[in-house]
Design an enzyme around this catalytic site. Sequence first.
Site, short mmCIF file in Angstrom:
data_model
loop_
_atom_site.label_atom_id
_atom_site.label_comp_id
_atom_site.label_asym_id
_atom_site.label_seq_id
_atom_site.Cartn_x
_atom_site.Cartn_y
_atom_site.Cartn_z
N ASP A 232 26.62 9.64 -7.20
CA ASP A 232 27.23 8.54 -6.44
C ASP A 232 26.12 7.57 -6.00
O ASP A 232 25.33 7.13 -6.82
CB ASP A 232 28.03 9.10 -5.26
CG ASP A 232 28.90 8.06 -4.58
OD1 ASP A 232 29.95 7.69 -5.13
OD2 ASP A 232 28.50 7.58 -3.50
N TYR A 378 28.20 -0.46 1.16
CA TYR A 378 29.01 -1.18 0.18
C TYR A 378 28.86 -2.69 0.35
O TYR A 378 28.73 -3.44 -0.64
CB TYR A 378 30.48 -0.77 0.31
CG TYR A 378 30.74 0.63 -0.17
CD1 TYR A 378 31.25 0.88 -1.44
CD2 TYR A 378 30.45 1.73 0.64
CE1 TYR A 378 31.47 2.17 -1.89
CE2 TYR A 378 30.65 3.02 0.20
CZ TYR A 378 31.17 3.24 -1.07
OH TYR A 378 31.37 4.53 -1.52
N HIS A 434 33.62 14.22 -9.24
CA HIS A 434 32.64 13.39 -8.55
C HIS A 434 31.71 14.19 -7.65
O HIS A 434 30.55 13.83 -7.47
CB HIS A 434 33.38 12.34 -7.72
CG HIS A 434 32.51 11.26 -7.19
ND1 HIS A 434 31.86 10.36 -7.99
CD2 HIS A 434 32.16 10.93 -5.91
CE1 HIS A 434 31.16 9.51 -7.24
NE2 HIS A 434 31.32 9.84 -5.98
#
Length: 461
Positions: A232, A378, A434
Site C-alpha cells: 500500500d 492522500y 491487500h
Amino acid sequence: MGFAGRFVLVTFTLLVGVLFKVFQDLSAPAAIPAIDYQEYWGPGDVKNNKENVEVKSFELNYGEDVIGKLRNRLDDVPKFAEPLEGTAFEYGFNSKKLGEILKYWRSDYLERWDERQKYLNRFPQFKTQIQGLDIHFLRVKPEVRNPKRIVPLLMLHGWPGSVREFYEIIPRLVARSDDKEYVFEVIVPSLPGYGFSQGASKQGLSPAKIAVIMRNLMARLGFKKYYVHGGDWGSVIGNLMATFFQDEVLGVHLTMCMNTAPIGTLKNILGAVAPSLVVESQYKDFYYPYLDRLKLLIAETGYMHIQATKPDTIGAVLTGNPVGLATYILEKFSTWTNPQYRSLADGGLEKYFTLDTLLDNIMIYYLSDSITTSQRLYAETFNIKELSRELDRIPTQVPAACAKFRYELFQQTDWLRDHFRNLIQSKHYDDGGHFVAMQLPDVLYEDIVEFVNRLYRREDQ
C-alpha cells in the site's frame, strides 16, 4: 496523387511524428530531484527547534480511565438501519455483522485489554525525532547467538493498516531457519501521522518526503545499507526510497507494485487490446479485462476521493467515534481481501483474520487519535503539484521484487521494468489480497526470503 491524397499523407506523417515525439518524451528517464535531508515538518519555526537525536523506549500504557470511556461509548451505540433484504456487504458494512463485532469488542476484547496491550507490546518499541517529528517504530533483533549474518529489513505499512500488520511475520524473519543463511533485524515504523508517530504540522508531507524521513531513521539507527519491504503506501514509499537512495537500498520487495509514469499507463492500456504482448497467458486474468479492473477500482476508491480532498472532514467524523472508526476501517478488510466477500453476510472478515487481530489495528488508530493525520497523506499525494513530478520516470537499478496476489486492488504487468530496471523476481499467487502480511504471512515470508536469497552472496560484506 491528387491534392487531397498529398494532404492526407502529409497530415498522417506529421501526426506520426508528433506521436513519436510524445512517446520519446514520455519514455525519457527523469533525474533524481534535489533532496533536502533536513526539511522540517514539526510545529512552529525550524529555527526554534533543536532536534533530539535520542532513541527512547516506548510502550502502550492505557489504563482503565481510557478503556472505561471506550466501554461507555460502546454501551451507547445507535440503532442501526436494518440491511436491505437479500443484501450482505453490497451497500457497505452489514449492520447485523457490525452489531456482533461491537458486542465482541465491548464484552470480550476489552475485558481482556491487559492481555491485548501486552501482545501489542510484545516487540521492543521506540521513538526518536526525525525532521521535527517523533517517529515511532519497532526494532526487533534476532534472538539467536552468533548468526552468520544479520540483514536489516525496513518494513512499511499502509492505510488503514499499522505496524500491527507485521506481527505474525516478524518472528519468522528474526529466527534462524534452514531456508536462509542469515537472520533479519526488522525495523517497522509507524508512518508519520499514523499510530504513535507524530503527524506533520506543515503542508506537503507526501510519500516522497516520507521516503527521506524513513531513510534518515535508518541512518539514525546506524544502517548504511538495508532492504525495504512495503505494501500500500509502504509500497509507494519503498519504491521512492529505492529510487532516491540507490546506494543504500540493497533490494526492495513490494506488494501492490506500480509504475505510474505515463508511458507505463499507456503500455498497460495497450495490454488490454493485446494481452499476449505484455503478460503470459496463465496470468492474464490478474490484469485483464482492463475494464473489469477499472470497475473494481471505481467501486473501492470512493474513500480515496474524500480523503484526497477533505481528509479533516471525514477525520472529525471518525475521531473519538469507535463505531464509525471500526465500520470505516473494517469494511476495507472485507472487500480488499476479496471483492467477492461483498456477497457474504459476514463480509468474510474471519476467513483469514481473527477479531482480536482486526480490533488490535482499530485500537491503534483509536488510542492515538491518528485517523485524521493518517488520511492527510492522500491529500498530499493526489494533487497537481505532486502528480506532475512523475517520479516513476526516474529509473532505479536497485534489485526489485514484486509479489502479486490475486485480489490485490491494483495490479501492473512487468512493464514495471520501465522503472525497476533490475526486477529480478515477479511472482503470482492464486490467493491473497491487500493485507497479505496479516492474511498470508507464511507466503509473504517465503517470497521475501526467496528474493533476499537471490542477492545474499552479491551484497557488500
